[in-house]
Design a protein around this motif. Sequence first.
Motif, PDB file in Angstrom:
ATOM      1  N   LYS A  21     -74.809  -5.397-113.110  1.00  0.00           N
ATOM      2  CA  LYS A  21     -73.504  -5.012-113.657  1.00  0.00           C
ATOM      3  C   LYS A  21     -72.596  -6.229-113.813  1.00  0.00           C
ATOM      4  O   LYS A  21     -71.909  -6.374-114.825  1.00  0.00           O
ATOM      5  CB  LYS A  21     -72.824  -3.972-112.759  1.00  0.00           C
ATOM      6  CG  LYS A  21     -73.343  -2.576-112.951  1.00  0.00           C
ATOM      7  CD  LYS A  21     -72.609  -1.594-112.060  1.00  0.00           C
ATOM      8  CE  LYS A  21     -73.093  -0.187-112.289  1.00  0.00           C
ATOM      9  NZ  LYS A  21     -72.449   0.793-111.412  1.00  0.00           N
ATOM     10  N   LYS A  22     -72.607  -7.100-112.825  1.00  0.00           N
ATOM     11  CA  LYS A  22     -71.792  -8.311-112.907  1.00  0.00           C
ATOM     12  C   LYS A  22     -72.274  -9.215-114.046  1.00  0.00           C
ATOM     13  O   LYS A  22     -71.468  -9.744-114.806  1.00  0.00           O
ATOM     14  CB  LYS A  22     -71.830  -9.068-111.575  1.00  0.00           C
ATOM     15  CG  LYS A  22     -70.927 -10.275-111.551  1.00  0.00           C
ATOM     16  CD  LYS A  22     -70.890 -10.923-110.189  1.00  0.00           C
ATOM     17  CE  LYS A  22     -69.959 -12.138-110.236  1.00  0.00           C
ATOM     18  NZ  LYS A  22     -69.962 -12.874-108.994  1.00  0.00           N
ATOM     19  N   ASN A  23     -73.590  -9.386-114.174  1.00  0.00           N
ATOM     20  CA  ASN A  23     -74.137 -10.228-115.245  1.00  0.00           C
ATOM     21  C   ASN A  23     -73.854  -9.654-116.628  1.00  0.00           C
ATOM     22  O   ASN A  23     -73.704 -10.404-117.594  1.00  0.00           O
ATOM     23  CB  ASN A  23     -75.638 -10.437-115.053  1.00  0.00           C
ATOM     24  CG  ASN A  23     -75.953 -11.376-113.919  1.00  0.00           C
ATOM     25  OD1 ASN A  23     -75.098 -12.112-113.424  1.00  0.00           O
ATOM     26  ND2 ASN A  23     -77.195 -11.355-113.478  1.00  0.00           N
ATOM     27  N   LEU A  24     -73.776  -8.331-116.744  1.00  0.00           N
ATOM     28  CA  LEU A  24     -73.528  -7.691-118.038  1.00  0.00           C
ATOM     29  C   LEU A  24     -72.053  -7.641-118.404  1.00  0.00           C
ATOM     30  O   LEU A  24     -71.713  -7.288-119.544  1.00  0.00           O
ATOM     31  CB  LEU A  24     -74.118  -6.277-118.052  1.00  0.00           C
ATOM     32  CG  LEU A  24     -75.643  -6.199-117.979  1.00  0.00           C
ATOM     33  CD1 LEU A  24     -76.101  -4.743-117.907  1.00  0.00           C
ATOM     34  CD2 LEU A  24     -76.298  -6.924-119.133  1.00  0.00           C
ATOM     35  N   VAL A  58     -83.709  -3.807-131.435  1.00  0.00           N
ATOM     36  CA  VAL A  58     -83.353  -2.951-130.302  1.00  0.00           C
ATOM     37  C   VAL A  58     -84.325  -3.347-129.191  1.00  0.00           C
ATOM     38  O   VAL A  58     -85.538  -3.327-129.376  1.00  0.00           O
ATOM     39  CB  VAL A  58     -83.474  -1.457-130.652  1.00  0.00           C
ATOM     40  CG1 VAL A  58     -83.157  -0.591-129.434  1.00  0.00           C
ATOM     41  CG2 VAL A  58     -82.549  -1.106-131.814  1.00  0.00           C
ATOM     42  N   VAL A  59     -83.759  -3.726-128.035  1.00  0.00           N
ATOM     43  CA  VAL A  59     -84.527  -4.357-126.959  1.00  0.00           C
ATOM     44  C   VAL A  59     -84.532  -3.482-125.708  1.00  0.00           C
ATOM     45  O   VAL A  59     -83.535  -2.841-125.384  1.00  0.00           O
ATOM     46  CB  VAL A  59     -83.928  -5.746-126.624  1.00  0.00           C
ATOM     47  CG1 VAL A  59     -84.683  -6.419-125.489  1.00  0.00           C
ATOM     48  CG2 VAL A  59     -83.901  -6.636-127.869  1.00  0.00           C
ATOM     49  N   PHE A  79     -81.281  -2.178-123.717  1.00  0.00           N
ATOM     50  CA  PHE A  79     -81.265  -1.235-122.607  1.00  0.00           C
ATOM     51  C   PHE A  79     -81.909  -1.928-121.409  1.00  0.00           C
ATOM     52  O   PHE A  79     -83.040  -2.401-121.495  1.00  0.00           O
ATOM     53  CB  PHE A  79     -82.034   0.033-122.967  1.00  0.00           C
ATOM     54  CG  PHE A  79     -81.384   0.801-124.076  1.00  0.00           C
ATOM     55  CD1 PHE A  79     -80.507   1.835-123.800  1.00  0.00           C
ATOM     56  CD2 PHE A  79     -81.622   0.465-125.400  1.00  0.00           C
ATOM     57  CE1 PHE A  79     -79.883   2.529-124.817  1.00  0.00           C
ATOM     58  CE2 PHE A  79     -81.014   1.159-126.435  1.00  0.00           C
ATOM     59  CZ  PHE A  79     -80.137   2.197-126.152  1.00  0.00           C
ATOM     60  N   PHE A  80     -81.169  -2.000-120.315  1.00  0.00           N
ATOM     61  CA  PHE A  80     -81.613  -2.649-119.086  1.00  0.00           C
ATOM     62  C   PHE A  80     -81.964  -1.555-118.088  1.00  0.00           C
ATOM     63  O   PHE A  80     -81.128  -0.698-117.795  1.00  0.00           O
ATOM     64  CB  PHE A  80     -80.493  -3.523-118.512  1.00  0.00           C
ATOM     65  CG  PHE A  80     -80.103  -4.665-119.409  1.00  0.00           C
ATOM     66  CD1 PHE A  80     -80.627  -5.936-119.209  1.00  0.00           C
ATOM     67  CD2 PHE A  80     -79.204  -4.477-120.454  1.00  0.00           C
ATOM     68  CE1 PHE A  80     -80.266  -6.995-120.029  1.00  0.00           C
ATOM     69  CE2 PHE A  80     -78.846  -5.527-121.282  1.00  0.00           C
ATOM     70  CZ  PHE A  80     -79.381  -6.792-121.075  1.00  0.00           C
ATOM     71  N   VAL A  81     -83.183  -1.586-117.562  1.00  0.00           N
ATOM     72  CA  VAL A  81     -83.635  -0.565-116.618  1.00  0.00           C
ATOM     73  C   VAL A  81     -84.048  -1.240-115.318  1.00  0.00           C
ATOM     74  O   VAL A  81     -84.870  -2.156-115.321  1.00  0.00           O
ATOM     75  CB  VAL A  81     -84.826   0.236-117.194  1.00  0.00           C
ATOM     76  CG1 VAL A  81     -85.337   1.240-116.162  1.00  0.00           C
ATOM     77  CG2 VAL A  81     -84.444   0.926-118.497  1.00  0.00           C
ATOM     78  N   ASP A  82     -83.458  -0.780-114.221  1.00  0.00           N
ATOM     79  CA  ASP A  82     -83.874  -1.217-112.890  1.00  0.00           C
ATOM     80  C   ASP A  82     -83.419  -0.162-111.897  1.00  0.00           C
ATOM     81  O   ASP A  82     -82.336   0.405-112.043  1.00  0.00           O
ATOM     82  CB  ASP A  82     -83.294  -2.577-112.526  1.00  0.00           C
ATOM     83  CG  ASP A  82     -84.196  -3.307-111.539  1.00  0.00           C
ATOM     84  OD1 ASP A  82     -84.744  -4.361-111.915  1.00  0.00           O
ATOM     85  OD2 ASP A  82     -84.353  -2.828-110.396  1.00  0.00           O
ATOM     86  N   ASN A 129     -72.973  -4.430-126.336  1.00  0.00           N
ATOM     87  CA  ASN A 129     -74.161  -3.643-126.695  1.00  0.00           C
ATOM     88  C   ASN A 129     -75.253  -3.677-125.633  1.00  0.00           C
ATOM     89  O   ASN A 129     -76.444  -3.652-125.952  1.00  0.00           O
ATOM     90  CB  ASN A 129     -74.707  -4.091-128.055  1.00  0.00           C
ATOM     91  CG  ASN A 129     -73.656  -3.965-129.130  1.00  0.00           C
ATOM     92  OD1 ASN A 129     -73.005  -2.942-129.246  1.00  0.00           O
ATOM     93  ND2 ASN A 129     -73.463  -5.018-129.902  1.00  0.00           N
ATOM     94  N   ALA A 130     -74.832  -3.734-124.374  1.00  0.00           N
ATOM     95  CA  ALA A 130     -75.748  -3.702-123.235  1.00  0.00           C
ATOM     96  C   ALA A 130     -75.594  -2.348-122.537  1.00  0.00           C
ATOM     97  O   ALA A 130     -74.477  -1.933-122.230  1.00  0.00           O
ATOM     98  CB  ALA A 130     -75.426  -4.833-122.268  1.00  0.00           C
ATOM     99  N   TYR A 131     -76.716  -1.685-122.284  1.00  0.00           N
ATOM    100  CA  TYR A 131     -76.701  -0.361-121.681  1.00  0.00           C
ATOM    101  C   TYR A 131     -77.577  -0.375-120.434  1.00  0.00           C
ATOM    102  O   TYR A 131     -78.769  -0.688-120.521  1.00  0.00           O
ATOM    103  CB  TYR A 131     -77.213   0.686-122.678  1.00  0.00           C
ATOM    104  CG  TYR A 131     -76.428   0.650-123.970  1.00  0.00           C
ATOM    105  CD1 TYR A 131     -75.231   1.345-124.089  1.00  0.00           C
ATOM    106  CD2 TYR A 131     -76.862  -0.124-125.040  1.00  0.00           C
ATOM    107  CE1 TYR A 131     -74.492   1.278-125.262  1.00  0.00           C
ATOM    108  CE2 TYR A 131     -76.137  -0.194-126.220  1.00  0.00           C
ATOM    109  CZ  TYR A 131     -74.954   0.507-126.322  1.00  0.00           C
ATOM    110  OH  TYR A 131     -74.217   0.430-127.480  1.00  0.00           O
TER     111      TYR A 131
END
Length: 179
Positions: free
Chosen positions: A81-84, A44-45, A68-71, A89-91
Motif C-alpha cells: 500500500k505504501k509503495n502504491l 493490462v498487467v 492488479f497486484f495480488v498478495d 491505475n494500481a489495484y
Amino acid sequence: MRVISGKYKGKKLDGFGIPGTRPTMDRVKESLFGSIQNDIKDSVVLDLFAGTGSLGIEALSNGAKKCFFVDSSSSIERVLKKNLDGIENAYLLAMDYQLALERLKRDNIKFHLVFLDPPYHLNLLNAAIRKIASLDLLARGALIVCEFDSEVPIVDESKFTLKKSKKYGDKNIFIYKFE
C-alpha cells in the motif's frame, strides 16, 4: 530499491529485507524490462504474488494501462500500500491468489502481461499457471514472466511459446507468450 525507468523513475520502494520476500534486483529488472519493453504500453498487467510490487509498478511506470497486484500476506499488504501511494491505475487485491484470479475472471479481465514470482518454497508456480489458463484470463499474445529457483514452469506447448530464458545467480526467469 527504486523504480528504474519511466514515469515513476527514482521512486523509492520499501520492502527490501522483509522476511519471505525476494525483491527483483535492479540489474535483473533492467534486463527483464529490456526484453518486454515493446509489450508494456497500454497493457493490462497482473502482478501475482506481488510482494513489494516492484515489477507491476515498473510496468505502470513504463506505460501499462493498469495493474492488479495480488498478495495475501498482511505484512506485505502494508508495504505494498505504501509503495502504491501516488501510483495511478494500481489495484490491490489482498487475498489468496486463487480467490483473486476467480474474482478477476468474474470481472471479465484479460491480461496482456503477467508477473509470477511465488514464494519458492511453496511450489505454486505451476498451479498458478494452470489456474490462469483454466480461467481464460490471458489475451492473445499475452506474456507470462516466471521467476523461480527450482520449480521449472510446465506449460501447454500448444498454447505457450518460450520467448526467453535467463539465469541470474540462483534465480531463473522464463518469459512465455500465449498463442
